[in-house]
Write an enzyme that holds these catalytic residues in place. Structure first.
Site: not given
Length: 179
Positions: A29, A32-34
């Site tokens: 997560l 993917l989000e940074g």
């Protein structure tokens, strides 16, 4: 075995009642989000110095206008981790509430990551949930995978970043691969 169905195994738990996002799921997560320690506009990715709708910090934490003074000058890595734990919990609960079939840890992680991105309300009312719970449900999609990957638009435009994210989530859900 039909698309979207699974045979319960020892790796699955009934109705996901005891599952939480795993360390591997949390790591994916975050990739993917940074992680951004200064506020930015979620739609543009541009750093901001005053609140706007879509103001974001940490790992996808949307900043409410009432929170602006708390986050306007940035946060530490530890604060980002704490925010993430707080922000993920409602998604874990929502999945445990609306998904009525057994899930493996990787399936649960993929669903948390997916729901975190599209929002709880969107997730709960989605064809993804309907097809998860009943692979024969009538939706506009021929498969769970196609329903999942249809969430690839932002402001009405197909986004390559969302295509990539949906592919990574689906690989985790379908194959158990954390990539």
């Amino acid at each position: 075995m039909a698309q979207g169905t699974r045979v319960a195994t020892s790796a699955q738990t009934p109705l996901a009642q005891n599952l939480v996002l795993s360390a591997r799921g949390r790591s994916l997560l975050k990739r993917l989000e940074g992680i951004r320690l200064r506020p930015y506009d979620d739609q543009t990715g541009v750093a901001i110095t005053q609140w706007v709708a879509g103001a974001t910090i940490g790992v996808g934490h949307l900043i409410d206008q009432s929170e602006w003074s708390r986050f306007s000058s940035g946060i530490s890595q530890q604060e980002a981790e704490t925010l993430l734990a707080h922000d993920v919990a409602p998604y874990e609960r929502e999945i445990r509430k609306v998904v009525t079939r057994s899930l493996s840890q990787s399936e649960f992680d993929a669903l948390v990551i997916f729901a975190f991105n599209i929002g709880r309300r969107a997730f709960s009312g989605s064809s993804v949930v309907r097809l998860l719970n009943n692979p024969k449900a009538s939706t506009g999609y021929p498969s769970l995978e196609s329903a999942w990957k249809a969430w690839n638009k932002s402001q009405g435009k197909v986004m390559q970043g969302l295509n990539n994210r949906r592919a990574a989530e689906w690989k985790l859900f379908d194959k158990g691969v954390y990539q």
